[in-house]
Enzyme design. Structure first.
Site, PDB file in Angstrom:
ATOM      1  N   GLU A   1       0.846  -1.186   0.000  1.00 60.35           N
ATOM      2  CA  GLU A   1       0.000   0.000   0.000  1.00 60.35           C
ATOM      3  C   GLU A   1       0.887   1.243   0.000  1.00 60.35           C
ATOM      4  O   GLU A   1       1.946   1.277   0.627  1.00 60.35           O
ATOM      5  CB  GLU A   1      -0.880  -0.027   1.244  1.00 60.35           C
ATOM      6  CG  GLU A   1      -1.892   1.103   1.331  1.00 60.35           C
ATOM      7  CD  GLU A   1      -2.718   1.023   2.601  1.00 60.35           C
ATOM      8  OE1 GLU A   1      -3.872   1.492   2.580  1.00 60.35           O
ATOM      9  OE2 GLU A   1      -2.214   0.489   3.618  1.00 60.35           O
TER      10      GLU A   1
ATOM     11  N   LYS B   1     -10.389   0.332  -1.927  1.00 59.34           N
ATOM     12  CA  LYS B   1     -10.448  -0.158  -0.548  1.00 59.34           C
ATOM     13  C   LYS B   1     -11.803   0.112   0.093  1.00 59.34           C
ATOM     14  O   LYS B   1     -12.275   1.249   0.138  1.00 59.34           O
ATOM     15  CB  LYS B   1      -9.330   0.521   0.251  1.00 59.34           C
ATOM     16  CG  LYS B   1      -9.162   0.049   1.683  1.00 59.34           C
ATOM     17  CD  LYS B   1      -7.991   0.810   2.307  1.00 59.34           C
ATOM     18  CE  LYS B   1      -7.746   0.408   3.749  1.00 59.34           C
ATOM     19  NZ  LYS B   1      -6.653   1.217   4.340  1.00 59.34           N
TER      20      LYS B   1
ATOM     21  N   CYS C   1      -4.851  -3.733   2.940  1.00 58.96           N
ATOM     22  CA  CYS C   1      -4.514  -3.397   4.322  1.00 58.96           C
ATOM     23  C   CYS C   1      -5.624  -3.654   5.346  1.00 58.96           C
ATOM     24  O   CYS C   1      -5.846  -4.800   5.742  1.00 58.96           O
ATOM     25  CB  CYS C   1      -4.037  -1.952   4.386  1.00 58.96           C
ATOM     26  SG  CYS C   1      -3.083  -1.567   5.890  1.00 58.96           S
TER      27      CYS C   1
END
Length: 359
Positions: free
Chosen positions: A121, A193, A234
């Site tokens: 990321e 995300k 993440c």
């Protein structure tokens, strides 16, 4: 470069014999040319129809019912095993410096025989002050991504670029976007995300990712030379239902988890969560990590990992803070073996069961 040369003897959980897991040097990896090829045929139409019906039924009452599903399919054949690389790096607020690091690591991965490389990321940029990420955010057809597309094409390798600062719908927001680029330089898929990091880290800083980031609304699975990919970023790692969707509704074989975990949360949970996701989905997990101090205000835990469907770590750098690549082979026969000998996909209950079950 940080690839160890230790060989570990490990008991095979699926057979009465030992096998060896070896982390090799670049020179050893480059000289390893004994790779058997077994072509996997595409599923027939009845199988495709069955999968689609199953997905529709399972999604009906799912937490993700309001989230769009984007499954990108292809007809490419795969070898019985394929080599991958997971990057560990310390990005800074310098686009050119980060690109130079990424380019060097791509060359090392190609030399190691990898066909697919995963970056963490914020691979291209880590801000030093509030608002800095918004100023460099670009659309996916902008010059920053064009540079990485050229890198993939010239190096003839797939790139997993997860968390790119993609320009949002307004000047006050961006998207934290995981981009997949194939070995011809074409963007094959993008995932924005879903779970944003709004957390007061115990003993650490306060984060409010939603203050400048638009949350995604699509679950993304895509075919690739290393198998069918489940694409995440993440903080998604803490929400197992997303990974259950990717495995059981979209047939993922490999889960991608690019991350920039904080030092505090990484020490406590990073390896534990990754191995749990691998075990409960019976998928490979590739987790590329940011590592070390990016600036005076921000530090990442590091420890890039490649984990097999039995939960065994098969790729890891000897130093969790160094810049380098971890290399391992994705073995499709192991995926089949683990799933056949512990058929959790047959044993798991549909959403309707839990609605009707009494405590």
């Amino acid at each position: 470069m940080g690839i160890s040369t230790n060989t570990a003897k490990q008991k095979d959980p699926h057979a009465n014999k030992f096998h060896f897991i070896t982390s090799l040097s670049i020179q050893q990896l480059a000289s390893n040319k004994t790779m058997s090829f077994c072509l996997h045929s595409a599923p027939n139409n009845s199988r495709i129809s069955w999968i689609q019906n199953r997905r529709r039924l399972a999604l009906k009452n799912s937490r993700f019912a309001s989230v769009a599903i984007r499954a990108i399919t292809g007809n490419s054949t795969m070898a019985n095993s394929v080599r991958v690389a997971a990057v560990q790096m310390t990005s800074v607020n310098d686009l050119a410096a980060n690109f130079a690091t990424c380019s060097r690591l791509v060359k090392e991965a190609v030399s190691a025989g990898a066909k697919f490389i995963c970056f963490p990321e914020n691979f291209s940029f880590v801000a030093t002050k509030d608002g800095e990420s918004l100023t460099i955010a670009e659309p996916l057809d902008g010059p920053i991504m064009q540079g990485y597309r050229s890198l993939a094409r010239e190096s003839k390798i797939w790139l997993s670029l997860g968390g790119f600062q993609e320009k949002g719908q307004d000047d006050a927001h961006l998207c934290n976007t995981h981009v997949l680029i194939d070995d011809t330089g074409n963007i094959r898929s993008k995932y924005r995300k879903i779970h944003l990091f709004d957390v007061d880290v115990p003993g650490g800083a306060v984060y409010k990712e939603s203050s400048f980031t638009e949350g995604g609304k699509e679950v993304v699975a895509v075919d690739s030379p290393i198998g069918r990919l489940g694409v995440t970023v993440c903080y998604d790692l803490r929400f197992p239902e997303l990974y259950q969707q990717l495995r059981f509704l979209h047939d993922a074989q490999v889960l991608l988890v690019p991350a920039a975990f904080t030092k505090v949360t990484g020490q406590a949970h990073w390896e534990l969560l990754l191995r749990a996701r691998a075990i409960e989905t019976q998928c490979y997990v590739i987790a590329a990590a940011q590592a070390g101090k990016h600036n005076d205000k921000r530090e990442s835990y590091g420890d890039s990992l490649i984990i097999d469907p039995w939960g065994t770590i098969i790729g890891r750098l000897p130093d969790r803070l160094s810049t380098g690549i971890a290399v391992a082979d994705i073995d499709f026969s192991l995926i089949d073996s683990v799933r056949a000998k512990m058929p959790i996909s047959q044993h798991r209950k549909p959403p309707e069961f839990w609605k009707s079950a009494s405590l």
